[in-house]
Motif scaffolding. Structure first.
Motif, PDB file in Angstrom:
ATOM      1  N   LYS A  30      -3.749  -6.981 -14.843  1.00 15.47           N
ATOM      2  CA  LYS A  30      -2.538  -7.807 -14.724  1.00 15.47           C
ATOM      3  C   LYS A  30      -2.412  -8.741 -15.923  1.00 15.47           C
ATOM      4  CE  LYS A  30      -1.614  -9.931 -10.882  1.00 15.47           C
ATOM      5  NZ  LYS A  30      -1.782 -10.635  -9.584  1.00 15.47           N
ATOM      6  N   GLU A  31      -3.519  -9.329 -16.334  1.00 14.11           N
ATOM      7  CA  GLU A  31      -3.504 -10.261 -17.465  1.00 14.11           C
ATOM      8  C   GLU A  31      -2.996  -9.595 -18.731  1.00 14.11           C
ATOM      9  OE1 GLU A  31      -7.306 -12.875 -15.903  1.00 14.11           O
ATOM     10  OE2 GLU A  31      -7.325 -12.108 -17.955  1.00 14.11           O
ATOM     11  N   LEU A  32      -3.399  -8.339 -18.960  1.00 10.81           N
ATOM     12  CA  LEU A  32      -2.942  -7.621 -20.155  1.00 10.81           C
ATOM     13  C   LEU A  32      -1.420  -7.516 -20.162  1.00 10.81           C
ATOM     14  CD1 LEU A  32      -3.445  -5.970 -22.721  1.00 10.81           C
ATOM     15  CD2 LEU A  32      -3.664  -3.951 -21.256  1.00 10.81           C
ATOM     16  N   PHE A  33      -0.848  -7.091 -19.060  1.00  4.33           N
ATOM     17  CA  PHE A  33       0.612  -6.935 -18.983  1.00  4.33           C
ATOM     18  C   PHE A  33       1.308  -8.291 -19.074  1.00  4.33           C
ATOM     19  CE2 PHE A  33      -0.730  -2.868 -17.303  1.00  4.33           C
ATOM     20  CZ  PHE A  33       0.191  -1.999 -17.870  1.00  4.33           C
ATOM     21  N   GLN A  34       0.799  -9.274 -18.359  1.00  5.07           N
ATOM     22  CA  GLN A  34       1.432 -10.591 -18.340  1.00  5.07           C
ATOM     23  C   GLN A  34       1.373 -11.275 -19.702  1.00  5.07           C
ATOM     24  OE1 GLN A  34      -0.715 -12.241 -14.995  1.00  5.07           O
ATOM     25  NE2 GLN A  34       0.897 -11.689 -13.546  1.00  5.07           N
ATOM     26  N   SER A  35       0.393 -10.913 -20.532  1.00  9.39           N
ATOM     27  CA  SER A  35       0.298 -11.506 -21.865  1.00  9.39           C
ATOM     28  C   SER A  35       1.495 -11.134 -22.737  1.00  9.39           C
ATOM     29  CB  SER A  35      -1.005 -11.073 -22.551  1.00  9.39           C
ATOM     30  OG  SER A  35      -0.958  -9.695 -22.885  1.00  9.39           O
ATOM     31  N   SER A  36       2.202 -10.072 -22.348  1.00 10.03           N
ATOM     32  CA  SER A  36       3.401  -9.647 -23.084  1.00 10.03           C
ATOM     33  C   SER A  36       4.672  -9.859 -22.270  1.00 10.03           C
ATOM     34  CB  SER A  36       3.287  -8.177 -23.475  1.00 10.03           C
ATOM     35  OG  SER A  36       2.312  -8.019 -24.473  1.00 10.03           O
ATOM     36  N   GLY A  37       4.577 -10.674 -21.255  1.00  9.73           N
ATOM     37  CA  GLY A  37       5.756 -10.987 -20.460  1.00  9.73           C
ATOM     38  C   GLY A  37       6.158  -9.902 -19.476  1.00  9.73           C
ATOM     39  N   ILE A  38       5.279  -8.964 -19.225  1.00 13.08           N
ATOM     40  CA  ILE A  38       5.542  -7.885 -18.271  1.00 13.08           C
ATOM     41  C   ILE A  38       4.873  -8.254 -16.950  1.00 13.08           C
ATOM     42  CG2 ILE A  38       5.187  -5.441 -17.753  1.00 13.08           C
ATOM     43  CD1 ILE A  38       4.901  -5.069 -20.875  1.00 13.08           C
ATOM     44  N   THR A  39       5.649  -8.220 -15.891  1.00  8.76           N
ATOM     45  CA  THR A  39       5.097  -8.563 -14.581  1.00  8.76           C
ATOM     46  C   THR A  39       4.860  -7.285 -13.786  1.00  8.76           C
ATOM     47  OG1 THR A  39       6.315 -10.642 -14.596  1.00  8.76           O
ATOM     48  CG2 THR A  39       5.461  -9.894 -12.468  1.00  8.76           C
ATOM     49  N   PRO A  40       3.608  -6.873 -13.660  1.00  7.09           N
ATOM     50  CA  PRO A  40       3.338  -5.659 -12.898  1.00  7.09           C
ATOM     51  C   PRO A  40       3.285  -5.947 -11.402  1.00  7.09           C
ATOM     52  CG  PRO A  40       1.297  -6.522 -13.752  1.00  7.09           C
ATOM     53  CD  PRO A  40       2.399  -7.436 -14.241  1.00  7.09           C
ATOM     54  N   LYS A  41       3.587  -4.918 -10.631  1.00  2.00           N
ATOM     55  CA  LYS A  41       3.340  -4.991  -9.198  1.00  2.00           C
ATOM     56  C   LYS A  41       1.876  -4.633  -9.017  1.00  2.00           C
ATOM     57  CE  LYS A  41       4.934  -2.944  -4.853  1.00  2.00           C
ATOM     58  NZ  LYS A  41       5.884  -1.972  -4.252  1.00  2.00           N
ATOM     59  N   ALA A  42       1.163  -5.391  -8.223  1.00  4.67           N
ATOM     60  CA  ALA A  42      -0.268  -5.138  -8.033  1.00  4.67           C
ATOM     61  C   ALA A  42      -0.573  -4.946  -6.557  1.00  4.67           C
ATOM     62  CB  ALA A  42      -1.079  -6.297  -8.593  1.00  4.67           C
ATOM     63  N   MET A  43      -1.370  -3.920  -6.277  1.00  4.03           N
ATOM     64  CA  MET A  43      -1.699  -3.599  -4.892  1.00  4.03           C
ATOM     65  C   MET A  43      -3.191  -3.293  -4.771  1.00  4.03           C
ATOM     66  SD  MET A  43       1.455  -0.878  -4.390  1.00  4.03           S
ATOM     67  CE  MET A  43       0.898  -0.305  -2.813  1.00  4.03           C
ATOM     68  N   ILE A  44      -3.782  -3.748  -3.683  1.00  2.00           N
ATOM     69  CA  ILE A  44      -5.146  -3.358  -3.325  1.00  2.00           C
ATOM     70  C   ILE A  44      -5.084  -2.793  -1.913  1.00  2.00           C
ATOM     71  CG2 ILE A  44      -7.498  -4.109  -2.818  1.00  2.00           C
ATOM     72  CD1 ILE A  44      -7.210  -6.285  -4.884  1.00  2.00           C
ATOM     73  N   VAL A  45      -5.607  -1.597  -1.749  1.00  5.02           N
ATOM     74  CA  VAL A  45      -5.650  -0.984  -0.424  1.00  5.02           C
ATOM     75  C   VAL A  45      -7.060  -0.451  -0.187  1.00  5.02           C
ATOM     76  CG1 VAL A  45      -3.207  -0.352  -0.403  1.00  5.02           C
ATOM     77  CG2 VAL A  45      -4.879   1.254  -1.288  1.00  5.02           C
ATOM     78  N   SER A  46      -7.414  -0.276   1.066  1.00  2.79           N
ATOM     79  CA  SER A  46      -8.699   0.329   1.429  1.00  2.79           C
ATOM     80  C   SER A  46      -8.421   1.689   2.030  1.00  2.79           C
ATOM     81  CB  SER A  46      -9.423  -0.544   2.455  1.00  2.79           C
ATOM     82  OG  SER A  46      -9.733  -1.791   1.912  1.00  2.79           O
ATOM     83  N   SER A  47      -9.239   2.662   1.651  1.00  6.29           N
ATOM     84  CA  SER A  47      -9.019   4.013   2.162  1.00  6.29           C
ATOM     85  C   SER A  47     -10.288   4.838   2.021  1.00  6.29           C
ATOM     86  CB  SER A  47      -7.889   4.686   1.384  1.00  6.29           C
ATOM     87  OG  SER A  47      -7.724   6.023   1.811  1.00  6.29           O
ATOM     88  N   GLY A  48     -10.461   5.750   2.938  1.00  5.88           N
ATOM     89  CA  GLY A  48     -11.567   6.697   2.839  1.00  5.88           C
ATOM     90  C   GLY A  48     -11.221   7.873   1.942  1.00  5.88           C
ATOM     91  N   ALA A  49      -9.954   7.984   1.581  1.00  9.42           N
ATOM     92  CA  ALA A  49      -9.491   9.097   0.745  1.00  9.42           C
ATOM     93  C   ALA A  49      -8.706   8.515  -0.431  1.00  9.42           C
ATOM     94  CB  ALA A  49      -8.640  10.041   1.559  1.00  9.42           C
ATOM     95  N   ILE A  50      -9.407   8.217  -1.502  1.00 10.19           N
ATOM     96  CA  ILE A  50      -8.809   7.530  -2.650  1.00 10.19           C
ATOM     97  C   ILE A  50      -7.669   8.336  -3.256  1.00 10.19           C
ATOM     98  CG2 ILE A  50      -9.264   6.684  -4.992  1.00 10.19           C
ATOM     99  CD1 ILE A  50     -12.145   6.067  -3.959  1.00 10.19           C
ATOM    100  N   ALA A  51      -7.894   9.605  -3.509  1.00  9.98           N
ATOM    101  CA  ALA A  51      -6.852  10.441  -4.129  1.00  9.98           C
ATOM    102  C   ALA A  51      -5.616  10.509  -3.245  1.00  9.98           C
ATOM    103  CB  ALA A  51      -7.390  11.845  -4.398  1.00  9.98           C
ATOM    104  N   ASP A  52      -5.811  10.664  -1.951  1.00  5.86           N
ATOM    105  CA  ASP A  52      -4.675  10.734  -1.028  1.00  5.86           C
ATOM    106  C   ASP A  52      -3.870   9.441  -1.071  1.00  5.86           C
ATOM    107  OD1 ASP A  52      -5.579  13.239  -0.298  1.00  5.86           O
ATOM    108  OD2 ASP A  52      -6.451  12.570   1.605  1.00  5.86           O
ATOM    109  N   GLU A  53      -4.547   8.321  -1.169  1.00  9.08           N
ATOM    110  CA  GLU A  53      -3.854   7.023  -1.205  1.00  9.08           C
ATOM    111  C   GLU A  53      -3.027   6.883  -2.484  1.00  9.08           C
ATOM    112  OE1 GLU A  53      -2.551   3.928   0.706  1.00  9.08           O
ATOM    113  OE2 GLU A  53      -4.232   5.013   1.557  1.00  9.08           O
ATOM    114  N   ILE A  54      -3.571   7.332  -3.593  1.00 13.92           N
ATOM    115  CA  ILE A  54      -2.840   7.255  -4.873  1.00 13.92           C
ATOM    116  C   ILE A  54      -1.612   8.165  -4.843  1.00 13.92           C
ATOM    117  CG2 ILE A  54      -3.010   7.779  -7.353  1.00 13.92           C
ATOM    118  CD1 ILE A  54      -6.019   6.872  -7.089  1.00 13.92           C
ATOM    119  N   VAL A  55      -1.779   9.374  -4.364  1.00 18.97           N
ATOM    120  CA  VAL A  55      -0.654  10.314  -4.273  1.00 18.97           C
ATOM    121  C   VAL A  55       0.408   9.782  -3.308  1.00 18.97           C
ATOM    122  CG1 VAL A  55       0.017  12.627  -3.481  1.00 18.97           C
ATOM    123  CG2 VAL A  55      -1.998  12.340  -4.950  1.00 18.97           C
TER     124      VAL A  55
END
Length: 143
Positions: free
Chosen positions: A71-96
């Motif tokens: 987030k800091e990298l993007f914000q250093s250039s004035g870009i505001t990213p959406k940030a999410m943290i989720v818990s899952s037993g299936a990482i790839a499935d959660e990303i897809v």
């Protein structure tokens, strides 16, 4: 362009963050940073509840640190990213699933995560994402 960047704190994931940053900075668009905390329900019988809580706390802290750094990298250039943290037993499935729900144009992932088993090949999570993604996937590899 809408870019989903999967973050796990690995060097390859960090390279993916840099690539996505360069793309958004040059072309514009929106970026979502996603950290998936892995759940290990099968280890309940092998370790105590206290040890499991400690492991989950450590994984959560690592995810928060990796996400904060990105987030800091993007914000250093004035870009505001959406940030999410989720818990899952299936990482790839959660990303897809996130890419589908958010109608992403591109998923950026590291070629291998924090696990030691993917040292010499494309990681299993990356392979699964490539196979099931609803959009293009950019696989980053640290030099």
């Amino acid at each position: 362009m809408k870019i989903l960047v999967a973050i796990d704190g690995s060097k390859d994931s960090g390279e993916g963050v840099k690539i996505a940053f360069d793309m958004i900075k040059a072309q514009g668009g929106a970026v979502t940073l996603l950290a998936v905390i892995p759940l290990y329900p099968d280890i309940d019988l092998e370790i105590s509840a206290r040890a499991r809580d400690s492991l989950e706390g450590k994984l959560s802290q690592q995810a928060e640190q990796a996400l904060s750094k990105a987030k800091e990298l993007f914000q250093s250039s004035g870009i505001t990213p959406k940030a999410m943290i989720v818990s899952s037993g299936a990482i790839a499935d959660e990303i897809v699933k996130t890419a589908e729900e958010e109608k992403m144009d591109l998923i950026v992932i590291g070629s291998r995560g924090m696990g030691a088993t993917g040292r010499f090949s494309l990681g299993g999570t990356a392979m699964k994402i490539i196979s099931h993604a609803p959009c293009s996937v950019l696989v980053a590899k640290a030099a």
